[in-house]
Design a protein around this motif. Structure first.
Motif, PDB file in Angstrom:
ATOM      1  N   SER A  71      -3.674   0.646   5.512  1.00 50.31           N
ATOM      2  CA  SER A  71      -3.989   1.817   4.696  1.00 50.31           C
ATOM      3  C   SER A  71      -4.887   2.774   5.479  1.00 50.31           C
ATOM      4  CB  SER A  71      -4.684   1.368   3.408  1.00 50.31           C
ATOM      5  OG  SER A  71      -4.851   2.454   2.516  1.00 50.31           O
ATOM      6  N   GLN A  72      -5.458   3.752   4.767  1.00 50.40           N
ATOM      7  CA  GLN A  72      -6.369   4.706   5.388  1.00 50.40           C
ATOM      8  C   GLN A  72      -7.771   4.099   5.530  1.00 50.40           C
ATOM      9  OE1 GLN A  72      -5.251   5.561   2.108  1.00 50.40           O
ATOM     10  NE2 GLN A  72      -3.337   6.517   2.725  1.00 50.40           N
TER      11      GLN A  72
ATOM     12  N   LYS B 182      -9.486   7.385   2.004  1.00 46.95           N
ATOM     13  CA  LYS B 182      -9.026   6.903   0.691  1.00 46.95           C
ATOM     14  C   LYS B 182      -9.941   7.445  -0.399  1.00 46.95           C
ATOM     15  CE  LYS B 182      -6.689   4.454  -2.306  1.00 46.95           C
ATOM     16  NZ  LYS B 182      -7.487   4.629  -3.532  1.00 46.95           N
ATOM     17  N   GLY B 183     -11.258   7.472  -0.123  1.00 44.61           N
ATOM     18  CA  GLY B 183     -12.192   8.022  -1.097  1.00 44.61           C
ATOM     19  C   GLY B 183     -11.995   9.513  -1.308  1.00 44.61           C
TER      20      GLY B 183
ATOM     21  N   GLY C 151       5.067  -0.964   8.708  1.00 43.98           N
ATOM     22  CA  GLY C 151       5.481   0.432   8.848  1.00 43.98           C
ATOM     23  C   GLY C 151       5.987   1.017   7.546  1.00 43.98           C
ATOM     24  N   GLU C 152       6.839   0.256   6.861  1.00 44.48           N
ATOM     25  CA  GLU C 152       7.419   0.743   5.602  1.00 44.48           C
ATOM     26  C   GLU C 152       6.356   0.913   4.530  1.00 44.48           C
ATOM     27  OE1 GLU C 152      10.895  -0.518   2.371  1.00 44.48           O
ATOM     28  OE2 GLU C 152      10.486  -1.791   4.108  1.00 44.48           O
ATOM     29  N   VAL C 153       5.437  -0.050   4.452  1.00 45.45           N
ATOM     30  CA  VAL C 153       4.378   0.021   3.433  1.00 45.45           C
ATOM     31  C   VAL C 153       3.478   1.230   3.656  1.00 45.45           C
ATOM     32  CG1 VAL C 153       2.279  -1.106   2.592  1.00 45.45           C
ATOM     33  CG2 VAL C 153       4.371  -2.429   2.887  1.00 45.45           C
ATOM     34  N   VAL C 154       3.020   1.415   4.900  1.00 46.49           N
ATOM     35  CA  VAL C 154       2.098   2.505   5.209  1.00 46.49           C
ATOM     36  C   VAL C 154       2.757   3.859   4.938  1.00 46.49           C
ATOM     37  CG1 VAL C 154       0.867   3.682   7.073  1.00 46.49           C
ATOM     38  CG2 VAL C 154       0.751   1.197   6.878  1.00 46.49           C
ATOM     39  N   GLU C 155       4.002   4.009   5.395  1.00 49.84           N
ATOM     40  CA  GLU C 155       4.685   5.289   5.198  1.00 49.84           C
ATOM     41  C   GLU C 155       4.929   5.574   3.722  1.00 49.84           C
ATOM     42  OE1 GLU C 155       8.700   7.735   6.595  1.00 49.84           O
ATOM     43  OE2 GLU C 155       8.255   5.769   7.473  1.00 49.84           O
ATOM     44  N   LYS C 156       5.411   4.593   2.981  1.00 46.84           N
ATOM     45  CA  LYS C 156       5.715   4.819   1.565  1.00 46.84           C
ATOM     46  C   LYS C 156       4.456   5.137   0.774  1.00 46.84           C
ATOM     47  CE  LYS C 156       8.611   3.132  -2.167  1.00 46.84           C
ATOM     48  NZ  LYS C 156       9.417   4.372  -2.094  1.00 46.84           N
ATOM     49  N   GLN C 157       3.361   4.451   1.116  1.00 48.68           N
ATOM     50  CA  GLN C 157       2.115   4.649   0.373  1.00 48.68           C
ATOM     51  C   GLN C 157       1.607   6.076   0.500  1.00 48.68           C
ATOM     52  OE1 GLN C 157      -1.157   5.030   1.804  1.00 48.68           O
ATOM     53  NE2 GLN C 157      -2.567   4.017   0.402  1.00 48.68           N
ATOM     54  N   ILE C 158       1.567   6.610   1.728  1.00 48.00           N
ATOM     55  CA  ILE C 158       1.015   7.950   1.918  1.00 48.00           C
ATOM     56  C   ILE C 158       2.033   9.037   1.603  1.00 48.00           C
ATOM     57  CG2 ILE C 158       1.506   7.968   4.414  1.00 48.00           C
ATOM     58  CD1 ILE C 158      -1.469   9.659   2.627  1.00 48.00           C
TER      59      ILE C 158
ATOM     60  N   LEU D  32       1.385  12.002  -1.347  1.00 49.39           N
ATOM     61  CA  LEU D  32       1.697  13.406  -1.054  1.00 49.39           C
ATOM     62  C   LEU D  32       2.890  13.945  -1.848  1.00 49.39           C
ATOM     63  CD1 LEU D  32       0.909  13.353   2.766  1.00 49.39           C
ATOM     64  CD2 LEU D  32      -0.472  14.339   0.928  1.00 49.39           C
ATOM     65  N   ARG D  33       4.019  13.257  -1.823  1.00 49.52           N
ATOM     66  CA  ARG D  33       5.150  13.734  -2.630  1.00 49.52           C
ATOM     67  C   ARG D  33       4.829  13.640  -4.115  1.00 49.52           C
ATOM     68  NH1 ARG D  33       9.824  11.087   1.076  1.00 49.52           N
ATOM     69  NH2 ARG D  33      10.029  12.826   2.539  1.00 49.52           N
TER      70      ARG D  33
END
Length: 198
Positions: free
Chosen positions: A88-89, A94-95, A142-149, A154-155
């Motif tokens: 994650s970030q 994140k805060g 990779g998939e988790v990090v990309e989907k999360q952000i 953002l979307r």
């Protein structure tokens, strides 16, 4: 075009700083001077406090939150730069998301579900990892990090398009590879679909 860069790395000479330098240079090349929000340098408080919650619930946005929201509102482009820690970030970023991307500002819920409010804006996310691309694929990182952000933040908030780039194995690759990573950053900025960049 107005661009804001959210930068979250506590060091002073990291590859994330090199990405920040390249982003700034590439934007300037296209006539854009970005607003840089270096969260560690500005000692941004990542804590969404009880006082923050009470104020927001009373429709009284705290000044520190309102300032950042105004910067985002005025921007056409958001760029995030950060290392991936624990999938994650960093906590400070994140805060920032917890405090600034608030209900009623970044999104609202209607009978049909959530509606993003930060529309008409696009975003780039540049991250770095120690893991290789193969390790990230095998583990699912990779998939988790990309989907999360990309999707979860953002979307969800209305940004479209959202472009994500991760640069893998940064501490271990040769200098030539790191230079190629920075070229990819420059190419990504050049791909922006805005009149000023055409």
């Amino acid at each position: 075009m107005k661009a804001v860069v959210l930068f979250a790395h506590p060091g002073t000479e990291s590859f994330n700083h090199a990405i920040l330098g390249q982003v700034t240079e590439s934007l300037h090349k296209h006539g854009v001077t970005p607003t840089i929000r270096n969260l560690y340098e500005q000692h941004f408080s990542p804590i969404f406090s009880p006082a923050d919650m009470q104020a927001m619930e009373s429709h009284r946005t705290p000044k520190s939150i309102e300032e950042e929201q105004t910067i985002l509102t005025d921007s056409d482009l958001l760029i995030m730069i950060y290392p991936v820690w624990w999938w994650s970030q960093p906590a400070i970023l994140k805060g920032y998301i917890d405090r600034i991307f608030s209900d009623g500002f970044a999104f609202r819920y209607e009978k049909t579900g959530p509606v993003g409010l930060l529309t008409g804006k696009q975003a780039f996310v540049f991250t770095t990892t120690r893991e290789s691309q193969q390790e990230m694929q095998t583990s699912g990182l990779g998939e988790v990090v990309e989907k999360q952000i990309v999707d979860g933040i953002l979307r969800f908030s209305g940004f479209d398009p959202v472009v994500y780039h991760n640069f893998a194995e940064v501490p271990y690759v040769e200098e030539a590879i790191r230079k190629s990573y920075l070229q990819q950053v420059d190419q990504a900025i050049a791909s922006l679909k805005l009149p000023v960049l055409q």
